[in-house]
Design a protein around this motif. Sequence first.
Motif, PDB file in Angstrom:
ATOM      1  N   UNK A   1       0.831  -1.198   0.000  1.00 15.20           N
ATOM      2  CA  UNK A   1       0.000   0.000   0.000  1.00 15.20           C
ATOM      3  C   UNK A   1       0.868   1.251   0.000  1.00 15.20           C
ATOM      4  N   UNK A   2       1.884   1.255   0.849  1.00 16.09           N
ATOM      5  CA  UNK A   2       2.688   2.473   1.015  1.00 16.09           C
ATOM      6  C   UNK A   2       3.479   2.823  -0.247  1.00 16.09           C
ATOM      7  N   UNK A   3       4.019   1.827  -0.936  1.00 18.01           N
ATOM      8  CA  UNK A   3       4.839   2.145  -2.117  1.00 18.01           C
ATOM      9  C   UNK A   3       3.978   2.801  -3.203  1.00 18.01           C
ATOM     10  N   UNK A   4       2.732   2.334  -3.340  1.00 21.28           N
ATOM     11  CA  UNK A   4       1.822   3.002  -4.293  1.00 21.28           C
ATOM     12  C   UNK A   4       1.673   4.476  -3.937  1.00 21.28           C
ATOM     13  N   UNK A   5       1.520   4.739  -2.642  1.00 24.27           N
ATOM     14  CA  UNK A   5       1.307   6.130  -2.215  1.00 24.27           C
ATOM     15  C   UNK A   5       2.574   6.976  -2.359  1.00 24.27           C
ATOM     16  N   UNK A   6       3.736   6.339  -2.226  1.00 27.04           N
ATOM     17  CA  UNK A   6       4.987   7.074  -2.470  1.00 27.04           C
ATOM     18  C   UNK A   6       5.062   7.475  -3.941  1.00 27.04           C
ATOM     19  N   UNK A   7       4.700   6.542  -4.810  1.00 31.02           N
ATOM     20  CA  UNK A   7       4.777   6.831  -6.251  1.00 31.02           C
ATOM     21  C   UNK A   7       3.792   7.911  -6.654  1.00 31.02           C
ATOM     22  N   UNK A   8       2.613   7.910  -6.018  1.00 36.55           N
ATOM     23  CA  UNK A   8       1.561   8.878  -6.371  1.00 36.55           C
ATOM     24  C   UNK A   8       1.762  10.235  -5.713  1.00 36.55           C
ATOM     25  N   UNK A   9       2.721  10.320  -4.792  1.00 33.35           N
ATOM     26  CA  UNK A   9       2.924  11.573  -4.065  1.00 33.35           C
ATOM     27  C   UNK A   9       1.901  11.780  -2.968  1.00 33.35           C
ATOM     28  N   UNK A  10       1.149  10.730  -2.619  1.00 36.03           N
ATOM     29  CA  UNK A  10       0.161  10.827  -1.542  1.00 36.03           C
ATOM     30  C   UNK A  10       0.849  10.715  -0.180  1.00 36.03           C
ATOM     31  N   UNK A  11       1.893   9.908  -0.109  1.00 38.46           N
ATOM     32  CA  UNK A  11       2.717   9.824   1.108  1.00 38.46           C
ATOM     33  C   UNK A  11       4.097  10.376   0.776  1.00 38.46           C
ATOM     34  N   UNK A  12       4.624  11.208   1.686  1.00 36.32           N
ATOM     35  CA  UNK A  12       5.918  11.860   1.390  1.00 36.32           C
ATOM     36  C   UNK A  12       6.899  11.758   2.565  1.00 36.32           C
ATOM     37  N   UNK A  13       7.094  10.561   3.136  1.00 35.25           N
ATOM     38  CA  UNK A  13       8.059  10.448   4.236  1.00 35.25           C
ATOM     39  C   UNK A  13       9.481  10.677   3.718  1.00 35.25           C
ATOM     40  N   UNK A  14      10.324  11.210   4.580  1.00 34.20           N
ATOM     41  CA  UNK A  14      11.724  11.384   4.188  1.00 34.20           C
ATOM     42  C   UNK A  14      12.575  10.232   4.726  1.00 34.20           C
ATOM     43  N   UNK A  15      11.966   9.386   5.581  1.00 31.67           N
ATOM     44  CA  UNK A  15      12.684   8.224   6.112  1.00 31.67           C
ATOM     45  C   UNK A  15      11.725   7.041   6.197  1.00 31.67           C
ATOM     46  N   UNK A  16      12.139   5.908   5.604  1.00 29.87           N
ATOM     47  CA  UNK A  16      11.347   4.689   5.707  1.00 29.87           C
ATOM     48  C   UNK A  16      12.055   3.724   6.642  1.00 29.87           C
ATOM     49  N   UNK A  17      11.332   3.212   7.621  1.00 27.48           N
ATOM     50  CA  UNK A  17      11.893   2.279   8.595  1.00 27.48           C
ATOM     51  C   UNK A  17      11.250   0.912   8.342  1.00 27.48           C
ATOM     52  N   UNK A  18      12.059   0.024   7.767  1.00 26.58           N
ATOM     53  CA  UNK A  18      11.561  -1.283   7.337  1.00 26.58           C
ATOM     54  C   UNK A  18      11.491  -2.230   8.534  1.00 26.58           C
ATOM     55  N   UNK A  19      10.283  -2.702   8.843  1.00 25.94           N
ATOM     56  CA  UNK A  19      10.101  -3.541  10.036  1.00 25.94           C
ATOM     57  C   UNK A  19      10.092  -5.038   9.702  1.00 25.94           C
ATOM     58  N   UNK A  20      10.275  -5.400   8.449  1.00 24.48           N
ATOM     59  CA  UNK A  20      10.133  -6.807   8.081  1.00 24.48           C
ATOM     60  C   UNK A  20      11.199  -7.705   8.710  1.00 24.48           C
ATOM     61  N   UNK A  21      12.344  -7.131   9.101  1.00 23.40           N
ATOM     62  CA  UNK A  21      13.397  -7.949   9.722  1.00 23.40           C
ATOM     63  C   UNK A  21      13.166  -8.180  11.214  1.00 23.40           C
ATOM     64  N   UNK A  22      12.149  -7.545  11.783  1.00 26.78           N
ATOM     65  CA  UNK A  22      11.918  -7.675  13.228  1.00 26.78           C
ATOM     66  C   UNK A  22      11.155  -8.980  13.527  1.00 26.78           C
TER      67      UNK A  22
END
Length: 323
Positions: free
Chosen positions: A33-54
């Motif tokens: 979901x989030x990557x779609x929103x990054x591409x569309x400019x709907x979400x604009x975080x300057x830092x992504x914290x990947x939790x998949x390794x937790x």
Amino acid sequence: MRPFDYERPGTLDEAVSLVAFDPDASYIAGGSNLVDHLKLGVATPTRLVDVRGLPLADIEETADGLRIGANVRNSDLAAHPAVRSQYAVLSRALLSGASAQIRHQATAAGNLLQRTRCVYFADATTPCNKREPGSGCSAIGGYDRYNAVLGTSESCVATHPSDMAVALAVLDASVEVLGADGVRTIPLADLHRLPGDSPEHDTSLVHGELITAVTVPALPDGAVSTYYKARDRASYAFALVSVAAVVAGDEVRVAWGGVAHQPWRATRLEAALHGGPLDEDPIRAACADELADAVTSEGNSYKLAMITGATAMVLTGLAGGPR
Ligand SMILES: Cc1cc2nc3c(=O)[nH]c(=O)nc-3n(C[C@H](O)[C@H](O)[C@H](O)COP(=O)(O)OP(=O)(O)OC[C@H]3O[C@@H](n4cnc5c(N)ncnc54)[C@H](O)[C@@H]3O)c2cc1C
Ligand code: SF4
């Protein structure tokens, strides 16, 4: 897509501090979901914290029910033997969502926190109070087929998109979260919110709070449950309306999807049907009572008849025995 920093923290605490103390940081899990929103400019975080390794990817059967790690994939959760045998409503809701490929990528927490599918929200060229507070709501008076009918406001008429959340609502689930101030438990009923005059906030989470698990209490002995989703295509489509239901002796639990900004627990309907016959007429009367405050427009008024018919079909089916 705008540039951003990417972090893979080694511990839960590190993940929380990376996001909690940076207003422009965001967690990312499966990214579906989030990557779609990054591409569309709907979400604009300057830092992504990947939790998949937790270490948040276990499903545990506990003395009280089930504990589902935040990173458990939707496909693994739907296929888990305890979910299939004891929580049919949850397994069916998950399998009704997206496609097999997306269910392999999507996580439990990401699914709960996915954002609305309102077409205007995803279109950065249109006014949208959820995307840009104060800019207006293009859906009111616009393309209104998918709009909510319950709990709407003058600021937003979007629906909540997650099928899993509707099933968890009827299961009385909770989420465990870790934030900068420690751990807390939030009943699912309090996680998602109605839009009011601040539709930019989908949930009651504080910025930086990390969902670590979803807990689901055991159902009463003899309970039967199911999920029904009405949609435009047989797969790969969000709900027009959906019904999650549990019947256990006198107790009837119902939650509706596709009708509100949050999974809609039909408490008035539940009270009306408690201990009574699950026949077509009382069910339809209880639906009418639950829908008494509904506000519809020309394009979405079909939802009232559709949710009523779907609820009657689901409850009479469950009353006829295990499904
Ligand atoms: C074509 C398509 C069709 C779909 N159809 C359906 C459908 O019919 N029904 C349905 O229910 N869903 C559907 N989905 C949505 C899909 O299920 C979600 O995209 C997915 O569940 C999101 O999970 P994720 O792990 O990829 O989340 P991400 O995209 O990684 O994250 C989503 C949000 O959750 C936040 N987040 C993730 N993990 C945590 C955590 N542990 N703590 C706090 N915040 C966190 C992120 O910051 C982000 O805001 C569809 C998606 C697509 C692309
Ligand atoms: S309904 Fe909500 S999400 Fe859709 S345009 Fe209006 S404010 Fe935005």
